[in-house]
Design an enzyme around this catalytic site. Sequence first.
Site, short mmCIF file in Angstrom:
data_model
loop_
_atom_site.label_atom_id
_atom_site.label_comp_id
_atom_site.label_asym_id
_atom_site.label_seq_id
_atom_site.Cartn_x
_atom_site.Cartn_y
_atom_site.Cartn_z
CG ASP A 248 6.96 15.84 -36.63
OD1 ASP A 248 6.84 15.77 -35.38
OD2 ASP A 248 7.67 15.06 -37.28
CG HIS B 284 7.50 9.17 -41.87
ND1 HIS B 284 7.60 7.93 -41.28
CD2 HIS B 284 8.39 9.96 -41.22
CE1 HIS B 284 8.49 7.96 -40.33
NE2 HIS B 284 9.01 9.18 -40.27
CG ASN C 231 15.17 9.53 -40.58
OD1 ASN C 231 16.14 9.99 -41.19
ND2 ASN C 231 14.54 10.24 -39.65
CG HIS D 165 10.92 13.97 -41.40
ND1 HIS D 165 10.48 14.24 -40.13
CD2 HIS D 165 11.24 12.66 -41.41
CE1 HIS D 165 10.55 13.12 -39.40
NE2 HIS D 165 11.02 12.16 -40.16
P1 5GP Z 1 11.08 9.31 -37.86
O1 5GP Z 1 12.00 9.46 -36.70
O2 5GP Z 1 10.40 7.95 -37.86
O3 5GP Z 1 11.70 9.63 -39.19
O4 5GP Z 1 9.97 10.41 -37.68
C1 5GP Z 1 8.81 10.24 -36.92
C2 5GP Z 1 8.21 11.62 -36.73
O5 5GP Z 1 6.86 11.47 -36.42
C3 5GP Z 1 8.85 12.43 -35.60
O6 5GP Z 1 9.33 13.66 -36.11
C4 5GP Z 1 7.71 12.61 -34.60
O7 5GP Z 1 7.72 13.89 -34.00
C5 5GP Z 1 6.49 12.42 -35.47
N1 5GP Z 1 5.34 11.85 -34.78
C6 5GP Z 1 5.33 10.76 -33.98
N2 5GP Z 1 4.07 10.50 -33.55
C7 5GP Z 1 3.28 11.45 -34.11
C8 5GP Z 1 1.86 11.71 -34.03
O8 5GP Z 1 1.10 11.03 -33.36
N3 5GP Z 1 1.39 12.76 -34.76
C9 5GP Z 1 2.22 13.55 -35.53
N4 5GP Z 1 1.65 14.56 -36.21
N5 5GP Z 1 3.54 13.33 -35.61
C10 5GP Z 1 4.07 12.30 -34.91
#
Ligand code: 5GP
Length: 136
Positions: free
Chosen positions: A32, A101, A88, A103
């Site tokens: 991340d 996805h 999420n 985490h």
């Molecule tokens: P969510 O909030 O949708 O569960 O998690 C999205 C996650 O994706 C966040 O922790 C954010 O830091 C990560 N993220 C967003 N854009 C990118 C990206 O371009 N590359 C990577 N490696 N992680 C990303």
Amino acid sequence: MKEENCIFCKIANGEIPSKTLHEDETFRVILDVGPATRGHALILPKNHFANLCELPEETAADAMKLARRMAALMTEKLSCDGLNLVQNNGETAGQTVFHFHMHLIPRYGDDGQKIGWTPGQPTQEELEEIRKTITA
Ligand code: 5GP
Ligand code: ZN
């Protein structure tokens, strides 16, 4: 099954570079870019599914198997004290990228992070009403 403007479709399929920890036919596991802790990783299916409810059962099962393997590997290599598996669904639940996805968040005794909620205090009657709503 890719979506044109989806950043995780592009990352999962190698069109945008990422720090990849694992890749197979179905998934890519990446670091991340905004990690909660050292080693925070994301499991991405290569096909586009917006959330858990859209995920085919077989992919869901394979994702959990991969999470188990990655958790064991990361625990060994990072010497973390614990690990949260977080997933999420929907904006209200904290989803910001609408491509399914999971985490993997390694936890360290002094990491200062909090992943949790304030417990409620429902009555038995309230719990029973909810049980009926869900199972009816
Ligand atoms: P969510 O909030 O949708 O569960 O998690 C999205 C996650 O994706 C966040 O922790 C954010 O830091 C990560 N993220 C967003 N854009 C990118 C990206 O371009 N590359 C990577 N490696 N992680 C990303
Ligand atoms: Zn996508």
